[in-house]
Design an enzyme around this catalytic site. Sequence first.
Site, PDB file in Angstrom:
ATOM      1  N   CYS A  98       0.871  -1.187   0.000  1.00  0.00           N
ATOM      2  CA  CYS A  98       0.000   0.000   0.000  1.00  0.00           C
ATOM      3  C   CYS A  98       0.904   1.233   0.000  1.00  0.00           C
ATOM      4  O   CYS A  98       1.707   1.422   0.903  1.00  0.00           O
ATOM      5  CB  CYS A  98      -0.885  -0.024   1.247  1.00  0.00           C
ATOM      6  SG  CYS A  98      -1.640   1.552   1.643  1.00  0.00           S
ATOM      7  N   CYS A 102      -2.879   7.731  -1.985  1.00  0.00           N
ATOM      8  CA  CYS A 102      -4.197   7.847  -2.639  1.00  0.00           C
ATOM      9  C   CYS A 102      -5.286   8.396  -1.722  1.00  0.00           C
ATOM     10  O   CYS A 102      -6.241   8.993  -2.200  1.00  0.00           O
ATOM     11  CB  CYS A 102      -4.643   6.493  -3.171  1.00  0.00           C
ATOM     12  SG  CYS A 102      -3.357   5.275  -3.211  1.00  0.00           S
ATOM     13  N   THR A 189      -3.888   5.201   7.342  1.00  0.00           N
ATOM     14  CA  THR A 189      -2.873   4.829   6.352  1.00  0.00           C
ATOM     15  C   THR A 189      -2.025   6.042   5.982  1.00  0.00           C
ATOM     16  O   THR A 189      -2.561   7.085   5.612  1.00  0.00           O
ATOM     17  CB  THR A 189      -3.573   4.284   5.093  1.00  0.00           C
ATOM     18  OG1 THR A 189      -4.297   3.117   5.443  1.00  0.00           O
ATOM     19  CG2 THR A 189      -2.574   3.954   4.001  1.00  0.00           C
ATOM     20  N   GLU A 255       0.051   2.166   9.181  1.00  0.00           N
ATOM     21  CA  GLU A 255      -1.161   2.736   9.759  1.00  0.00           C
ATOM     22  C   GLU A 255      -0.810   3.279  11.135  1.00  0.00           C
ATOM     23  O   GLU A 255       0.137   2.799  11.762  1.00  0.00           O
ATOM     24  CB  GLU A 255      -2.273   1.681   9.895  1.00  0.00           C
ATOM     25  CG  GLU A 255      -3.163   1.549   8.671  1.00  0.00           C
ATOM     26  CD  GLU A 255      -2.518   0.762   7.541  1.00  0.00           C
ATOM     27  OE1 GLU A 255      -1.661  -0.099   7.847  1.00  0.00           O
ATOM     28  OE2 GLU A 255      -2.852   0.984   6.367  1.00  0.00           O
ATOM     29  N   HIS A 290     -12.406   5.999  -2.866  1.00  0.00           N
ATOM     30  CA  HIS A 290     -11.403   5.059  -2.343  1.00  0.00           C
ATOM     31  C   HIS A 290     -11.760   3.616  -2.716  1.00  0.00           C
ATOM     32  O   HIS A 290     -10.878   2.770  -2.843  1.00  0.00           O
ATOM     33  CB  HIS A 290     -11.213   5.230  -0.837  1.00  0.00           C
ATOM     34  CG  HIS A 290      -9.820   4.861  -0.404  1.00  0.00           C
ATOM     35  ND1 HIS A 290      -8.687   5.402  -0.958  1.00  0.00           N
ATOM     36  CD2 HIS A 290      -9.369   3.956   0.508  1.00  0.00           C
ATOM     37  CE1 HIS A 290      -7.614   4.859  -0.411  1.00  0.00           C
ATOM     38  NE2 HIS A 290      -7.993   3.968   0.486  1.00  0.00           N
ATOM     39  N   TYR A 294      -9.240   0.845  -5.007  1.00  0.00           N
ATOM     40  CA  TYR A 294      -8.865  -0.545  -4.755  1.00  0.00           C
ATOM     41  C   TYR A 294      -8.898  -1.399  -6.023  1.00  0.00           C
ATOM     42  O   TYR A 294      -8.266  -2.451  -6.080  1.00  0.00           O
ATOM     43  CB  TYR A 294      -9.797  -1.156  -3.687  1.00  0.00           C
ATOM     44  CG  TYR A 294      -9.374  -0.813  -2.276  1.00  0.00           C
ATOM     45  CD1 TYR A 294      -8.957   0.462  -1.942  1.00  0.00           C
ATOM     46  CD2 TYR A 294      -9.398  -1.770  -1.268  1.00  0.00           C
ATOM     47  CE1 TYR A 294      -8.570   0.772  -0.657  1.00  0.00           C
ATOM     48  CE2 TYR A 294      -9.014  -1.466   0.028  1.00  0.00           C
ATOM     49  CZ  TYR A 294      -8.607  -0.194   0.328  1.00  0.00           C
ATOM     50  OH  TYR A 294      -8.220   0.110   1.603  1.00  0.00           O
ATOM     51  N   CYS A 297      -4.980  -0.364  -7.021  1.00  0.00           N
ATOM     52  CA  CYS A 297      -3.817  -0.691  -6.178  1.00  0.00           C
ATOM     53  C   CYS A 297      -3.732  -2.180  -5.862  1.00  0.00           C
ATOM     54  O   CYS A 297      -2.672  -2.792  -5.972  1.00  0.00           O
ATOM     55  CB  CYS A 297      -3.830   0.139  -4.908  1.00  0.00           C
ATOM     56  SG  CYS A 297      -5.057  -0.354  -3.682  1.00  0.00           S
ATOM     57  N   GLU A 453      -6.650  -5.142   4.740  1.00  0.00           N
ATOM     58  CA  GLU A 453      -7.052  -3.841   4.198  1.00  0.00           C
ATOM     59  C   GLU A 453      -8.034  -4.015   3.046  1.00  0.00           C
ATOM     60  O   GLU A 453      -8.923  -3.193   2.842  1.00  0.00           O
ATOM     61  CB  GLU A 453      -5.837  -3.044   3.747  1.00  0.00           C
ATOM     62  CG  GLU A 453      -6.192  -1.600   3.416  1.00  0.00           C
ATOM     63  CD  GLU A 453      -4.992  -0.789   3.011  1.00  0.00           C
ATOM     64  OE1 GLU A 453      -4.235  -1.262   2.140  1.00  0.00           O
ATOM     65  OE2 GLU A 453      -4.804   0.313   3.543  1.00  0.00           O
TER      66      GLU A 453
HETATM   67 FE1  SF4 Z   1      -3.243   1.946   0.057  1.00  0.00          FE
HETATM   68 FE2  SF4 Z   1      -4.672   1.191  -2.031  1.00  0.00          FE
HETATM   69 FE3  SF4 Z   1      -5.742   2.852  -0.233  1.00  0.00          FE
HETATM   70 FE4  SF4 Z   1      -3.799   3.646  -1.914  1.00  0.00          FE
HETATM   71  S1  SF4 Z   1      -5.888   2.999  -2.480  1.00  0.00           S
HETATM   72  S2  SF4 Z   1      -3.947   4.060   0.266  1.00  0.00           S
HETATM   73  S3  SF4 Z   1      -2.554   1.823  -2.052  1.00  0.00           S
HETATM   74  S4  SF4 Z   1      -5.124   0.727   0.098  1.00  0.00           S
HETATM   75 FE    FE Z   2      -6.585   1.740   2.086  1.00  0.00          FE
END
Ligand code: SF4
Ligand code: FE
Length: 489
Positions: A98, A102, A189, A255, A290, A294, A297, A453
Amino acid sequence: MMTATEYIDSLRKLKTRVYMFGEKIDNWVDHPIIRPSINCVAVTYALAQNPEYEDLMTVTSSLTGKKINRFTHLHQSAEDLVKKVKMLRLCGRKTASCFQRCVGMDAFNAVYSTTYEVDAVHGTHYQENFKNFLMMVQERDLTVDGAMTDPKGDRSKAPHEQKDPDLFLRVVERRPDGIVVNGAKVHQTGAVNSHWIIFMPTIAMGEADSDYAVSFACPADAEGLYMVYGRQSCDTRKLEDGCIDVGNSKFGGQEALVVLDHVFIPNEYIFLNGEYEFAGMLVERFAGYHRQSYGGCKVGVGDVVIGAAALAAEYNGVEKASHIKDKLIEMTHLNETLYSCGIACSCEGCPTKAGNYQIDLLLANVCKQNVTRFPYEIVRLAEDIAGGLMVTMPSDADFKSDLPVGSMGETIGEICNKYFAAREGVSTEDRQKIMRFLENVCIGAAAVGYRTESLHGAGSPQAQRVMIARQGDIQGKKKLAKAITGIQN
Ligand code: SF4
Ligand code: FE
């Protein structure tokens, strides 16, 4: 834009207060447990400097007309949303972790559109505040955390009903020049290695919760703000400098518990202050962005997991077995399904009243709902292909030991290398590296980012099901069935 090195150096100038293992960590930038997560964010800066990725990683600012890192951008089209997903997949591929930046990008887009609508109703100037803040972020190419999740205490009670009123972040004092806030945000995060943090409410709120309907930006090292670093499975392995057993010694996620102990926020950084009826909109929009993220990422990390599983099979000499091929096909199918969801909710994006683009909320929630399941199956298949060695292999120190142990004077290292040999032409060390990487991402420190996560980040599965129920238009679908079957009312 900053280079990766400039980003890391910029963190050294911060006075962020970080606690870990019951102690204050003064040089957190170089701490071996924290540093991989900093390296991970640094990748978002390094890739933006690489001409090969210029189109994905950089963009022209809608606010200033200048070239900026896409992580600080307000999406101006569905194409921008698609490029965001592709950028996140790229970063996942390069880090297998991660990379944290983002959350800020998703907060920017949610706060921008929501403040516009709050101002239209209340005559406030929150969007102006936010635009000025974002221009500063773009100009200085800052990393900003987006902090949403409150501790929440008794989940059956509203914020104002909690026995301890600090269990939701709230305004405790209103002054002519700003507000004083008290409370905390949990599992944040990327909080430690951010320059600034945007705070947002965590749930829709009623009038009695007005003091909790608050959003603002705050420097990560503001007076009264401190963080307690979160543990990860096998995190102390990171203390074994450069050792194969770390699995992914370069990168990782982070985190932290972020505590705001009576922190003063000047008026110019306030984006919501008591307009409780907009708390839900901000939550929904941030979560939507968000949940789209996902689909990028986690897919990028999945690419690395699939590659590692394929290598594990190859090193064992079983890559041609039909069941292995089929498992790799299944992993790819699952991973690309997640990507398809990320791309789909982006293509179906549309402009908000403020002008920036928002994803299709239903498809983004379907995307994240699949992310709560598929990485678990991908990991199960990776473990299946890797074999039990992933969790039974002796330490790297044993592989490197020259302590004699055998009757012919063989060392522990020689014995380990003999009995854990891979197929001919593959070094035992390469096999070790793949096994330890898979351990790291399936059940070790990086599993925080790839597994749990995937389940709870951007909202737990039930949160998406609530949104799917709300967006699913069952009434409209009933009408379709009635029309086809000739039912009149
Ligand atoms: Fe982490 Fe994915 Fe959230 Fe970006 S989108 S902060 S890589 S979990
Ligand atoms: Fe996240």
